[in-house]
Each structure stands twice: as C-alpha cells, then as structure tokens.
Design an enzyme around this catalytic site. Structure first.
Site, short mmCIF file in Angstrom:
data_model
loop_
_atom_site.label_atom_id
_atom_site.label_comp_id
_atom_site.label_asym_id
_atom_site.label_seq_id
_atom_site.Cartn_x
_atom_site.Cartn_y
_atom_site.Cartn_z
N HIS A 346 0.80 -1.23 0.00
CA HIS A 346 0.00 0.00 0.00
C HIS A 346 0.83 1.28 0.00
O HIS A 346 0.26 2.37 0.16
CB HIS A 346 -0.93 0.05 1.21
CG HIS A 346 -2.02 -0.97 1.19
ND1 HIS A 346 -3.26 -0.71 0.65
CD2 HIS A 346 -2.05 -2.23 1.63
CE1 HIS A 346 -4.01 -1.79 0.77
NE2 HIS A 346 -3.31 -2.73 1.35
N LYS A 534 -8.31 14.07 4.61
CA LYS A 534 -7.41 12.89 4.58
C LYS A 534 -6.44 13.05 5.73
O LYS A 534 -6.38 14.11 6.35
CB LYS A 534 -6.67 12.81 3.25
CG LYS A 534 -6.02 14.13 2.81
CD LYS A 534 -5.32 14.03 1.47
CE LYS A 534 -6.24 14.13 0.29
NZ LYS A 534 -6.34 12.91 -0.50
N ARG A 535 -5.66 12.00 6.01
CA ARG A 535 -4.65 12.15 7.06
C ARG A 535 -3.71 13.30 6.72
O ARG A 535 -3.47 13.60 5.54
CB ARG A 535 -3.84 10.86 7.19
CG ARG A 535 -4.56 9.79 7.97
CD ARG A 535 -4.88 10.24 9.38
NE ARG A 535 -3.70 10.21 10.20
CZ ARG A 535 -3.46 9.29 11.12
NH1 ARG A 535 -4.32 8.33 11.35
NH2 ARG A 535 -2.34 9.32 11.83
N LYS A 540 1.02 14.57 1.21
CA LYS A 540 -0.33 14.88 0.72
C LYS A 540 -0.51 16.38 0.44
O LYS A 540 -1.48 16.80 -0.17
CB LYS A 540 -1.38 14.39 1.72
CG LYS A 540 -1.42 12.87 1.86
CD LYS A 540 -2.44 12.42 2.89
CE LYS A 540 -2.38 10.93 3.19
NZ LYS A 540 -3.01 10.08 2.17
N THR A 642 -8.44 6.82 -1.95
CA THR A 642 -9.80 6.30 -2.14
C THR A 642 -10.83 7.40 -1.89
O THR A 642 -11.94 7.34 -2.39
CB THR A 642 -10.08 5.10 -1.21
OG1 THR A 642 -9.55 5.41 0.09
CG2 THR A 642 -9.43 3.84 -1.73
N LYS A 646 -14.61 8.62 -3.67
CA LYS A 646 -15.85 8.97 -2.96
C LYS A 646 -16.35 10.34 -3.42
O LYS A 646 -17.55 10.55 -3.60
CB LYS A 646 -15.62 8.95 -1.44
CG LYS A 646 -15.29 7.55 -0.92
CD LYS A 646 -14.71 7.55 0.49
CE LYS A 646 -14.01 6.21 0.75
NZ LYS A 646 -13.14 6.22 1.93
C1 26V Z 1 2.66 4.65 7.06
C2 26V Z 1 3.77 5.32 7.49
C3 26V Z 1 4.49 4.82 8.67
C4 26V Z 1 5.88 5.37 8.84
C5 26V Z 1 6.00 6.84 8.48
C6 26V Z 1 5.37 7.24 7.18
C7 26V Z 1 4.16 6.48 6.79
C8 26V Z 1 3.41 6.91 5.72
C9 26V Z 1 2.31 6.22 5.33
C10 26V Z 1 1.94 5.08 5.98
C11 26V Z 1 0.74 4.34 5.54
C12 26V Z 1 1.07 3.15 4.72
C13 26V Z 1 -0.07 2.28 4.36
C14 26V Z 1 -1.30 3.00 3.88
O1 26V Z 1 -2.16 3.36 4.65
N1 26V Z 1 -1.42 3.21 2.59
C15 26V Z 1 -2.59 3.80 1.97
O2 26V Z 1 -3.40 2.73 1.48
C16 26V Z 1 -4.56 3.17 0.82
C17 26V Z 1 -5.36 1.94 0.45
O3 26V Z 1 -4.67 1.19 -0.48
C18 26V Z 1 -4.20 4.01 -0.39
O4 26V Z 1 -5.38 4.47 -1.00
C19 26V Z 1 -3.33 5.19 0.04
O5 26V Z 1 -2.90 5.90 -1.11
C20 26V Z 1 -2.13 4.69 0.83
O6 26V Z 1 -1.39 5.77 1.36
#
Ligand code: 26V
Length: 802
Positions: A346, A534-535, A540, A642, A646
């Site tokens: 992801h 969004k987060r 972003k 996503t 929406k």
């Molecule tokens: C985790 C971390 C942890 C360490 C520091 C930076 C960082 C940045 C992002 C994340 C999240 C990784 C996994 C995630 O949530 N990905 C999201 O998955 C969604 C569903 O597939 C996708 O639509 C998003 O674009 C994606 O960011």
C-alpha cells in the site's frame, strides 16, 4: 419480522421491554438504539448460520482477509440498507415517535483504522458479502480506536477513543473458539521416530478471544463474518505476579497504533501483529482440520490475504504449524504456505516499509524467528542459483540483513501474488522499489486498482442523489455500478442538471448546518465547497492548499480589481501524535482560518473551515457536499487514494496531480472533466535520483511565493510569531522535499481555471454529472471481483437472493 411496519412495531416494543427492563415511555434513545441493533442481529442470525453451514457443506475455497485495521464506521445504517428494511423501520419508529436519524447518532464509529488502508478493508468486506463470496475478515478488537481529535486554540489535542463504552451491539463473543498465543520462552528440540522436531517452550500465554461481527451482503442471504480478536489473560498463567501478567496481556489489544509513527522498536506493535496472525491462522487451521482431517490440500481450499506487511508473520506461523504440529517436511510445508498467501502493498514510501530489529524479534518470537532464518537461507540460495556471483543483488533482496528483518521481502518470497493498489503504483513498484523482486518473480506481480463500496458512499450517505439517479436511469446501477455510465446521456440535459444542482445544494445545506452546530461558523452554500479531507502528511501537501489560500487572501486585500467566486475551503485531518510537522500544519490552517474568517474585507469571498475529528461518520456528510476534490499529493507518493473516488461518485470535480488512482480517474472521466496540474511521477523520480531542484529559486523568482513564505515568519499571524519557522525551513533550508514551491505556480493557475469553470453553471454541472457517470469503475465490487478471479480463484457459492 420486518415485512410490515405493524409487526415490526409489535416486536420492537416487546424486545425493548425484555432487553432494557423498562416500559417504552421510560426508555432512553440509547435503549432504543440498542434494541433496534439487537433485533437486527437476531433477524439475520438464521442467514448467518446458514451461510456458515453452506460454506462448510460445499467445502469451496475460502478467502481470509487479514488486516491490522478495519475502519468500519457505523453499522446500523448500512445494515438496514443492505437488508432492504430501512423504510419499514423508519416508518415504524416514526409511529412510535422515534427519529431513526437520532438513533443512528447513538452509535459510536468503530474507528479501528487510521485511514485508507483500514477503510479499504471495510469496503472489501461489504463487497465480498454483497457478491456472495466466501470471504472473512480477521482483525483486532482494539479497546480504543484511533484517538479522538479536539482542536484547542488551533492545536490538535488527542483524547482516548472509547467506542466500547456502551458495548457493541453487533458483536458476538465466542470464548469457546479462543486460541492460545505464545510469546517469549525458548525453542526446544526433541527426537521422534528418528526425526528432529522443535517446539516452543515456557512461552508467556495470551488468550485470543474472538468477537464475531456479521457482515451483511446487499439484498442477499449471505452473511459473512468479521472476526476481531481480543487479548485476555490465560486461565493458567504460569507466573507469580498475576496482576502484572493481566496488564501485560490486555495491553496487546488495548490501542490501535496511529500510523506515521516510526514503529521500529515498539515491541507492542510486533506483539499485536503476531497476536492477529497466530489467533487467525490457529482458528482457520482448526476449522479446516475438523472438516478435512489433514492439511495436505490446504492451499486448494484456503487462501489467506495479507493487507500490507503487518500480518506477514502468517507465513512463518503457517510454516510452524505445518512443520511442528502436522509433521510435514520443509518442502511440503513451503509448497502449501507459498501457495496460500497473497499480499498487497500500500505504499512506496521507504520510511513506511516495515523492518524489525533481530534483537527485538528473536527473543519475542523465538521459533518464528528460527523459521524466518531458514526461509531467508533457502531464499538466498535460490537467488544464488538464479544470479550466480551477484552477491550485491542478493544482499539487497535478503529477508534478513544488517540486523534487520525486512517484512516486505518476506511477504514477496512467501506469497503467490503481490499487488499494488493502482496502475501507476504497481508500475513504480516494478520499476523501482521492488524492481529486483519483479525481475526474479515477474509472474507474482499484478495490479488491482482500489475501490469503494457505492452502497455506503453513495446510496447510504447521499439518498438525495441516489433518488435522482434512480429516477433518471433506473436502479440497475445498484447491482451493476458500471451502468452509472447511462448518466452520460443526461450530462447535457438541462432539466437533469437543474435537479443535480438542487441535490448538491441540499447536501451543502446539510453540511453547513453541521458546521454551524459543531463550530459556530456560518458558511455560504452558494460558495464553492473546496474540500481536502485525509490524514495529515507532508506528501499529501495540505500545505500547498494553505499557501495558495494565503496568496488569494493577499490578492484580495491588495488588488481591488481581483474577483473570485466565493469559496469555502474545508479541511479535515488527523495528525499522528508524534508527527511534529503535521501538527504545525494543523495549527497553520487554524491560524489562517481565524485571520481570514474575521477579516471583513475578504470574508464574503473566502472562508476556511477545519472540521474537528475527521472520521467515517463525518465523512459521510462531507463527500456529498463537495464541489471540488483536492487530490494534490506529490506525484508518485500516494499509492492510490480512495477519498478521490468517494468525491467523484458524489459529483465533485477532482483537482489533482497525476498520482495514484487520479490517473485512472482521468482515464475514465476524460480531461475536460478534471483539473490536472503539476509535476509528473517521472519528473519527481528524476529529481530524486539526479538532483537539480532548488526551491530557493522559486522563492526568489515568484513574488507570490516570497510573500506567503515571509508571512509564515514575519508576524502576519500575530499570536504565533515564529511558530511556523519549521514549515518555512522545510521549504527553504531543507529544499522542499515534496515540491510544494515547484508546483505552486501550476496549482494557482489551475485554481483560476476551476473558478472560471464554476462561473459557467451549466459547464460545471455537466462536469459533475460526467464524474458520477464515470465513477462505476471505482466500486469495490469491481475490485473484489478482480481479486476473486485473478488472485484468490474463488467463486460465488450457490445463494438465494431475496
Ligand atoms: C505509514 C507510514 C508509517 C511510517 C512513516 C510514514 C508512513 C506513511 C504512510 C503510511 C501508511 C502506509 C499504508 C497506507 O495506509 N497506505 C494507503 O493505502 C490506501 C489503500 O490502499 C491508499 O489508497 C493510500 O494511497 C495509501 O497511502
């Protein structure tokens, strides 16, 4: 029970008295909600039992979707919708003087996820059940979901979330299906029939107790299961300090970890991951064994999907069971395991790729570590025979290297399928992050563009638009979302566009009312609702949006000939508690809001709203009200997104970079119905590899940029002097890692085009209609059908529809 409102009312009142021990007149709204919830659960229990019996009897292949997050939100509304009983219930309750909406507000959001990844898992469950596919979720029943956000004086404050305070009406606790999970201890070897075997001894035991939540399909009798595991002390604790032991065990499922934190070294997080995996695989194997006796054909009847690397220990755990408990040889066990597991990646952000220090991993999970070591050794050997002498390549691909266990490498080596979540994302994985693995195993790689359930995100959250679509093209799109494309024929039909405009206006009023109630702010529903929810994360680029608003403010103040259509900029975002920069951006948005909203020179044209505590239930009121969808990540960084889908499905027009699924939104909707700007993924990757970007040039050569940058530090925000220096520094001193200044000019220009397009009312409405018409592709039903056919190879079992 729900066939007509009279019988519903009778049963409802009876149930209420039995459940709450009071007369209806004395009942609270919460009593009324609980009663309705349990009545529905009882109502579906027969179908739930029958679904499980059918799966057992047919012995067809099942998929288990393992995810550390399931961001469900509320379930009452979507359950009523999927069961097709909303009208009967609403009317019956009305007769009793109860407002169904009020009851819905009683339900706490199940916020067991951070954002996209967890919400995707929830959408997938809805699609699996609605497509009658034998698919189950496995997750953790966190006592506290993602923190509640309060904004105090413009700053984010986090409070512990308490969704279980009043119980959870949807779950069924099943202590008889508990599984024991072992941590710490040591590995013992022993001989049996001349064979050396291993077992995990002296472990600290945690009892995983399942809570099952029914997942109800849309207009079908299929009711699947989401099994959420809760950690409890084992009844036989082998320890003297029982209180400490109780605290230690319960802490395993106490909190959801907010993402974006560097998890390295957080032992509890690794404990959670193994807890999920050991409990889930334990129970999957147990029920498989009951039915089939032995596990020889396990991979033919079971497939286990891991949502990102968090559940990747499913690979060594399944190996452990097959080797230690079932007596298979390594080769046999590997054949079964590597044909059982499939994996979705992801993110390409390297800081998000999980790695665990051996010094943490090995003592906590000694037998699992031993197996990972063996997997690594054999994998490296296999690579050696493929690439003899190329030790550099092998070093880069190893599962264990330099004191670290690399979870993504384990996932690729031990699975039969690896997929990205949008075309461009999968391409980047193949070309860069996972290039060596793609070269070694090209057959494993595939792409599955994300989707969203149109049931929650359109039918449930936007009944006004749903009604208009039904009146215009019939209801066929509900079962076949691609049929939304019929709306294309109406995109130039003036009377349809008028109705569409009315729907949007109604939804803007609903959101405006909520904004007023929540934050006492009046917004103009004739203004453009321009939304970024969004987060909060640097990639972003909420900051790009903010700097542009500052520029608009400056222009409006300085240039009396400058005119724009009034705009309401709406933000919603949680920042990870330890993410310093993200919290600064939240403060910046709120400081700017205070300044702009209180300036009588501009407040007719500009308004800024930061919506507190962004979450699923709030999102359901935001998407339907949006005109503009901000999807402005640095190209190559957002795997899919996503929220973008929406918005589109609710008729908002995307303003975005060519990143993630925006690329496919453009393909579906056509370039005249979307606003695309900025650097491309290849440009970004090129700069990252070869350098050549100097942010200070943009600062010096663009007066607009210089002005807004200076305002970050020159007292423009009177109460927070110097507070935004870290943001200023990130853009200049640290050379603007996310290309905010580089893209500023293109962004400002495309925003002018948005303004212009909106002024032409018919043109805008046509764009909006075309977006809805092209959104069918992004239903998660399409995504799940592709997973089912191309990865899991499962089919929908015989099923009755209502
Ligand atoms: C985790 C971390 C942890 C360490 C520091 C930076 C960082 C940045 C992002 C994340 C999240 C990784 C996994 C995630 O949530 N990905 C999201 O998955 C969604 C569903 O597939 C996708 O639509 C998003 O674009 C994606 O960011």
């Amino acid at each position: 029970m729900f066939s007509n409102k009279e019988s519903f009312k009778r049963l409802y009142l009876k149930k209420l008295e039995r459940m709450c021990g009071k007369k209806f007149d004395e009942s609270t709204i919460r009593d009324q909600f609980q009663t309705l919830g349990s009545l529905i659960r009882e109502h579906i229990s027969q179908d739930w039992i029958e679904t499980n019996e059918r799966y057992r009897a047919d012995n067809e292949k099942q998929v288990y979707y393992l995810s550390i997050e399931f961001l469900l939100g509320r379930l009452l509304g979507s359950n009523l919708l999927n069961l097709g009983i909303r009208d009967v219930v609403e009317e019956g309750l009305n007769d009793l003087g109860i407002d169904l909406h009020q009851l819905e507000e009683m339900e706490a959001d199940a916020g067991l996820g951070n954002g996209g990844l967890g919400r995707l898992a929830a959408c997938f469950l809805d699609s699996l059940a609605s497509l009658n596919l034998p698919g189950h979720g496995c997750g953790i029943r966190y006592k506290h979901g993602l923190f509640d956000q309060k904004i105090v004086d413009g700053y984010q404050v986090e409070l512990p979330e308490q969704w279980l305070r009043h119980g959870n009406v949807w779950e069924v606790r099943r202590p008889e299906n508990a599984v024991e999970v072992n941590f710490w201890g040591k590995v013992e070897s022993y001989q049996e029939d001349g064979k050396w075997l291993f077992r995990h001894a002296n472990g600290e035991k945690v009892l995983a107790v399942p809570y099952d939540v029914p997942v109800i399909g849309y207009e079908t009798k299929t009711v699947n299961t989401l099994r959420l595991w809760s950690a409890e002390p084992s009844p036989y604790p082998h320890t003297k300090d029982v209180l400490q032991y109780k605290r230690d065990t319960e802490s395993v499922s106490e909190f959801l970890y907010p993402d974006d934190t560097h998890d390295d070294g957080k032992i509890l997080r690794l404990k959670q991951q193994y807890f999920l995996v050991a409990a889930s695989i334990g129970s999957i194997v147990r029920s498989y064994r009951l039915k089939n006796g032995h596990l020889k054909d396990f991979h033919k009847r079971v497939t286990i999907h891991i949502n990102d690397t968090h559940p990747v220990l499913a690979i060594p755990e399944l190996m452990r069971i097959l080797l230690d408990d079932e007596g298979f040889s390594w080769e046999e066990a590997w054949e079964i395991t590597s044909n059982t597991i499939s994996y979705t990646n992801h993110t390409t952000l390297s800081e998000a790729l999980e790695k665990w220090q051996i010094s943490i991993f090995q003592p906590l999970l000694p037998r699992i570590y031993m197996i990972v070591e063996e997997i690594n050794e054999r994998y490296c050997k296999e690579l050696w025979s493929k690439y003899p002498g190329d030790w550099q390549r092998i070093e880069q691909m190893a599962i264990i290297a330099h004191g670290l266990v690399k979870m993504a490498h384990l996932a690729i080596a031990g699975s039969y399928s690896v997929n990205g979540v949008a075309k461009i994302h999968t391409d980047i994985l193949k070309k860069r992050e996972m290039r060596l693995f793609y070269e070694a195993h090209p057959e494993k790689f595939n792409s599955k563009t994300n989707g969203i359930t149109h049931r929650r995100w359109l039918i449930k959250s936007n009944p006004q638009l749903t009604q208009l679509i039904n009146d215009s093209i019939g209801e066929g799109w509900i079962h076949e979302p691609s049929k939304l494309s019929s709306l294309k024929d109406l995109a130039n039909d003036q009377s349809f566009l008028e109705k569409l405009s009315k729907v949007k206006q109604t939804r803007k009023q609903i959101l405006a009312k909520r904004i007023f109630e929540q934050q006492g702010l009046k917004v103009d529903t004739d203004s453009i609702f321009d939304v970024q929810v969004k987060r909060l994360h640097a990639y972003k680029r909420q900051l790009l949006n903010v700097l542009h608003i500052m520029y608009l403010y400056n222009r409006l103040k300085e240039d009396s000939s400058f005119e724009i259509h009034p705009r309401t900029f709406i933000f919603g975002a949680k920042a990870s508690p330890g993410y310093y920069y993200a919290k600064k951006v939240i403060k910046l948005i709120n400081s700017l809001a205070e300044k702009v909203n209180n300036d009588k020179d501009v407040r007719e044209q500009l308004k800024i709203v930061f919506l507190e505590n962004y979450r699923v239930s709030l999102a359901e009121d935001i998407f339907p009200a949006a005109d503009v969808s901000e999807q402005i990540s640095t190209a190559s960084k957002e795997a899919s997104g996503t929220g973008n889908m929406k918005f589109m499905m609710n008729g908002a027009v995307t303003l975005g970079t060519l990143d993630g699924a925006n690329v496919e939104i453009l393909e579906e909707v056509g370039q005249e119905n979307i606003f695309i700007f900025g650097l491309k993924a290849d440009d970004v990757l090129h700069y990252q590899q070869h350098g050549g970007y100097n942010s200070s040039e943009y600062y010096h050569h663009d007066g607009r940029i210089e002005q807004v940058m200076e305002q970050l530090i020159n007292g423009f925000f009177p109460n927070v002097q110097d507070h935004f220096e870290p943001i200023y520094d990130s853009l200049l001193v640290q050379n603007d890692e996310y290309f905010v200044l580089k893209d500023f000019g293109a962004y400002a220009k495309i925003q002018e085009q948005v303004n212009e397009a909106y002024l032409n009312r018919t043109r805008w409405l046509t764009m909006s209609a075309n977006n809805i018409a092209a959104s069918g592709y992004f239903s998660s039903d399409r995504t799940i059908a592709q997973y089912a056919e191309e990865i899991w190879r499962i089919t929908n079992s015989r099923v009755k529809s209502y």
